[in-house]
Scaffold this motif. Structure first.
Motif, PDB file in Angstrom:
ATOM      1  N   LEU A   4     -11.508  -4.241   9.738  1.00 58.85           N
ATOM      2  CA  LEU A   4     -12.312  -3.113   9.899  1.00 58.85           C
ATOM      3  C   LEU A   4     -13.530  -2.841   9.341  1.00 58.85           C
ATOM      4  CD1 LEU A   4      -9.492  -0.127  10.072  1.00 58.85           C
ATOM      5  CD2 LEU A   4     -10.227  -1.448  11.929  1.00 58.85           C
ATOM      6  N   GLY A   5     -13.744  -3.622   8.172  1.00 61.43           N
ATOM      7  CA  GLY A   5     -14.923  -3.512   7.436  1.00 61.43           C
ATOM      8  C   GLY A   5     -15.905  -4.545   7.572  1.00 61.43           C
ATOM      9  N   ALA A   6     -15.983  -5.626   8.769  1.00 68.44           N
ATOM     10  CA  ALA A   6     -16.704  -6.456   8.680  1.00 68.44           C
ATOM     11  C   ALA A   6     -18.234  -5.974   8.969  1.00 68.44           C
ATOM     12  CB  ALA A   6     -16.394  -7.132  10.030  1.00 68.44           C
ATOM     13  N   ILE A   7     -19.025  -6.800   8.305  1.00 69.92           N
ATOM     14  CA  ILE A   7     -20.567  -6.298   8.386  1.00 69.92           C
ATOM     15  C   ILE A   7     -21.335  -7.001   9.454  1.00 69.92           C
ATOM     16  CG2 ILE A   7     -22.848  -6.873   7.116  1.00 69.92           C
ATOM     17  CD1 ILE A   7     -20.478  -5.001   5.472  1.00 69.92           C
ATOM     18  N   ARG A   8     -21.973  -5.882  10.124  1.00 65.61           N
ATOM     19  CA  ARG A   8     -22.835  -6.287  11.366  1.00 65.61           C
ATOM     20  C   ARG A   8     -24.201  -6.060  10.882  1.00 65.61           C
ATOM     21  NH1 ARG A   8     -20.678  -2.793  15.901  1.00 65.61           N
ATOM     22  NH2 ARG A   8     -20.303  -1.186  14.216  1.00 65.61           N
ATOM     23  N   PRO A   9     -25.035  -6.872  11.976  1.00 61.70           N
ATOM     24  CA  PRO A   9     -26.452  -6.548  11.721  1.00 61.70           C
ATOM     25  C   PRO A   9     -26.912  -5.311  11.643  1.00 61.70           C
ATOM     26  CG  PRO A   9     -25.988  -8.482  13.261  1.00 61.70           C
ATOM     27  CD  PRO A   9     -24.978  -7.896  12.903  1.00 61.70           C
ATOM     28  N   ALA A  10     -28.170  -4.853  11.001  1.00 60.12           N
ATOM     29  CA  ALA A  10     -28.524  -3.638  10.903  1.00 60.12           C
ATOM     30  C   ALA A  10     -28.880  -3.172  12.162  1.00 60.12           C
ATOM     31  CB  ALA A  10     -29.861  -3.520   9.876  1.00 60.12           C
ATOM     32  N   ASP A  11     -29.447  -4.052  13.300  1.00 60.23           N
ATOM     33  CA  ASP A  11     -29.870  -3.420  14.764  1.00 60.23           C
ATOM     34  C   ASP A  11     -28.613  -3.265  15.501  1.00 60.23           C
ATOM     35  OD1 ASP A  11     -29.148  -6.095  15.009  1.00 60.23           O
ATOM     36  OD2 ASP A  11     -30.884  -6.398  16.145  1.00 60.23           O
ATOM     37  N   ASP A  17     -20.077   3.173  12.448  1.00 64.51           N
ATOM     38  CA  ASP A  17     -20.309   2.493  11.217  1.00 64.51           C
ATOM     39  C   ASP A  17     -20.477   3.741  10.068  1.00 64.51           C
ATOM     40  OD1 ASP A  17     -21.020  -0.497  11.737  1.00 64.51           O
ATOM     41  OD2 ASP A  17     -21.985   0.758  13.528  1.00 64.51           O
ATOM     42  N   ARG A  18     -20.735   4.843  10.446  1.00 62.18           N
ATOM     43  CA  ARG A  18     -20.831   5.950   9.508  1.00 62.18           C
ATOM     44  C   ARG A  18     -19.761   6.675   9.437  1.00 62.18           C
ATOM     45  NH1 ARG A  18     -25.685   5.904  12.039  1.00 62.18           N
ATOM     46  NH2 ARG A  18     -25.043   7.291  13.979  1.00 62.18           N
ATOM     47  N   VAL A  19     -18.395   6.221  10.026  1.00 62.25           N
ATOM     48  CA  VAL A  19     -17.136   6.923  10.039  1.00 62.25           C
ATOM     49  C   VAL A  19     -16.495   6.342   8.879  1.00 62.25           C
ATOM     50  CG1 VAL A  19     -14.979   7.475  10.928  1.00 62.25           C
ATOM     51  CG2 VAL A  19     -17.497   7.529  12.202  1.00 62.25           C
ATOM     52  N   ALA A  20     -15.773   7.101   8.019  1.00 61.05           N
ATOM     53  CA  ALA A  20     -14.818   6.545   6.792  1.00 61.05           C
ATOM     54  C   ALA A  20     -13.812   5.687   7.404  1.00 61.05           C
ATOM     55  CB  ALA A  20     -14.252   7.766   6.116  1.00 61.05           C
ATOM     56  N   LEU A  21     -13.676   4.555   6.685  1.00 57.38           N
ATOM     57  CA  LEU A  21     -12.667   3.443   6.766  1.00 57.38           C
ATOM     58  C   LEU A  21     -11.182   4.057   7.415  1.00 57.38           C
ATOM     59  CD1 LEU A  21     -12.556   0.341   7.232  1.00 57.38           C
ATOM     60  CD2 LEU A  21     -11.933   0.303   5.032  1.00 57.38           C
ATOM     61  N   TYR A  22     -10.777   5.076   6.597  1.00 54.29           N
ATOM     62  CA  TYR A  22      -9.426   5.552   7.034  1.00 54.29           C
ATOM     63  C   TYR A  22      -9.372   6.413   8.173  1.00 54.29           C
ATOM     64  CZ  TYR A  22     -10.464  10.335   5.364  1.00 54.29           C
ATOM     65  OH  TYR A  22     -11.000  11.602   5.393  1.00 54.29           O
ATOM     66  N   VAL A  23     -10.461   6.883   8.703  1.00 57.66           N
ATOM     67  CA  VAL A  23     -10.537   7.692   9.834  1.00 57.66           C
ATOM     68  C   VAL A  23     -10.845   6.498  11.060  1.00 57.66           C
ATOM     69  CG1 VAL A  23     -12.140   9.209  11.200  1.00 57.66           C
ATOM     70  CG2 VAL A  23     -11.837   9.415   8.908  1.00 57.66           C
ATOM     71  N   GLY A 215     -17.398   8.567  17.011  1.00 60.38           N
ATOM     72  CA  GLY A 215     -17.312   7.153  17.481  1.00 60.38           C
ATOM     73  C   GLY A 215     -16.286   6.833  18.420  1.00 60.38           C
ATOM     74  N   GLY A 216     -15.499   7.818  18.875  1.00 63.70           N
ATOM     75  CA  GLY A 216     -14.091   7.547  19.251  1.00 63.70           C
ATOM     76  C   GLY A 216     -14.566   6.995  20.861  1.00 63.70           C
ATOM     77  N   VAL A 217     -13.733   6.183  21.432  1.00 68.18           N
ATOM     78  CA  VAL A 217     -14.280   5.465  22.836  1.00 68.18           C
ATOM     79  C   VAL A 217     -14.105   6.649  23.792  1.00 68.18           C
ATOM     80  CG1 VAL A 217     -13.335   4.110  24.502  1.00 68.18           C
ATOM     81  CG2 VAL A 217     -13.309   3.212  22.367  1.00 68.18           C
ATOM     82  N   MET A 218     -15.032   6.807  24.660  1.00 67.00           N
ATOM     83  CA  MET A 218     -15.457   7.594  25.866  1.00 67.00           C
ATOM     84  C   MET A 218     -15.341   6.668  26.954  1.00 67.00           C
ATOM     85  SD  MET A 218     -15.456  10.601  24.051  1.00 67.00           S
ATOM     86  CE  MET A 218     -15.809  11.546  25.479  1.00 67.00           C
ATOM     87  N   VAL A 219     -15.070   7.554  28.268  1.00 70.24           N
ATOM     88  CA  VAL A 219     -15.155   6.832  29.523  1.00 70.24           C
ATOM     89  C   VAL A 219     -16.375   7.662  30.132  1.00 70.24           C
ATOM     90  CG1 VAL A 219     -14.235   6.296  31.807  1.00 70.24           C
ATOM     91  CG2 VAL A 219     -12.941   5.946  29.605  1.00 70.24           C
ATOM     92  N   LYS A 220     -17.366   7.169  30.722  1.00 67.35           N
ATOM     93  CA  LYS A 220     -18.583   7.788  31.268  1.00 67.35           C
ATOM     94  C   LYS A 220     -18.653   7.565  32.630  1.00 67.35           C
ATOM     95  CE  LYS A 220     -23.515   8.391  31.049  1.00 67.35           C
ATOM     96  NZ  LYS A 220     -24.876   8.349  30.242  1.00 67.35           N
TER      97      LYS A 220
END
Length: 269
Positions: A4-11, A17-23, A215-220
């Motif tokens: 869950l904590g894998a680092i991704r590029p800044a772009d 990415d701004r959600v707490a890990l436990y959430v 950040g939860g998955v949504m279907v649009k």
């Protein structure tokens, strides 16, 4: 192992990415419950196993489990473990929820509508104009939430041709789906419809409106209803919670001509 904590590029940053890990971990656990992977009454794997599976610390797992217990999805029994509470059902197993999503005309038992705003004299946004359709001059925009058993599952912006809307019963958007009103009361003969389905994620406004995880998955689903002349009579921009979404389609299989297989030897008589 799911990290869950894998680092991704800044772009490549998003709300997740701004959600707490436990959430984020709680969201994964919740989705397993909603999908039926963890069934009602089932005992969850031990904390050390979950730590190993998701490469997180024990405190992160315990915070995620406590979060779901506070929401009534899990129950911890001292000396026995953590269990999915009884009465949890996946969207696939709930026929009325399936109908609430897939019946575009009518409300189903347990389904409700909460209208947030109605605006008149609105132009149809270009991003909602689908190929082959011609927008009319003015629309009524209805922003609303659809609920199932008092739980919000969809946030929608519905644009109805203003001339057609004038034929609807007053305030019909509070108790009826707009396609039903357009079908029963619209002055124009309807032609075809189109839908575009994509995956999105809940931003702060959507998460707050639907009582859902940031950040939860949504279907649009973006859809257009056309008149026989190609005018856009109605457009809908709908966001569905991923944990409460199931789409069901029943279609007749078209007749397909049999194409001879050139590699297959011909029968000899």
């Amino acid at each position: 192992m799911q990290r869950l904590g894998a680092i991704r590029p800044a772009d490549d940053l998003d709300d997740n990415d701004r959600v707490a890990l436990y959430v984020r971990l709680a969201r994964i656990f919740r989705d397993r419950i909603r999908s039926g992977e963890w069934s009602p009454g089932e005992k969850l794997p031990p904390v050390p196993d979950l730590c190993r599976d998701f490469a997180v610390a024990p405190i992160t797992v315990r915070q995620a489990l406590r979060m779901l217990a506070d929401k009534g999805l899990l129950i911890a029994i001292r000396g026995k473990g953590t269990f999915v509470t009884e009465g949890q059902h996946s969207a696939v197993d709930d026929p009325e929820l399936r109908r609430a999503i897939n019946d575009r005309l009518d409300l189903t038992p347990g389904q409700g509508i909460r209208v947030l705003k109605r605006e008149t004299g609105i132009a149809l946004p270009p991003e909602l104009q689908m190929e082959g359709g011609h927008p009319r001059s003015s629309y009524v925009k209805i922003t609303k939430i659809h609920l199932y058993n008092e739980t919000p599952f969809a946030l929608m912006d519905v644009y109805v041709d203003e001339a057609s809307y004038r034929h609807f019963p007053p305030n019909s958007e509070h108790g009826s789906k707009m396609l039903r009103m357009l079908t029963n009361h619209g002055p124009d003969k309807m032609g075809s419809s189109r839908q575009l389905i994509t995956i999105s994620h809940a931003d702060q406004d959507v998460a707050r409106a639907l009582d859902y995880s940031l950040g939860g998955v949504m279907v649009k689903i973006v859809s257009n209803i056309f008149s026989i002349d190609g005018d856009i009579l109605m457009a809908n921009n709908a966001l569905y919670r991923g944990d409460m979404f199931v789409m069901e389609r029943v279609e007749q299989t078209p007749a397909v001509p049999v194409i001879p297989d050139p590699t297959r030897p011909k029968d000899r008589h």
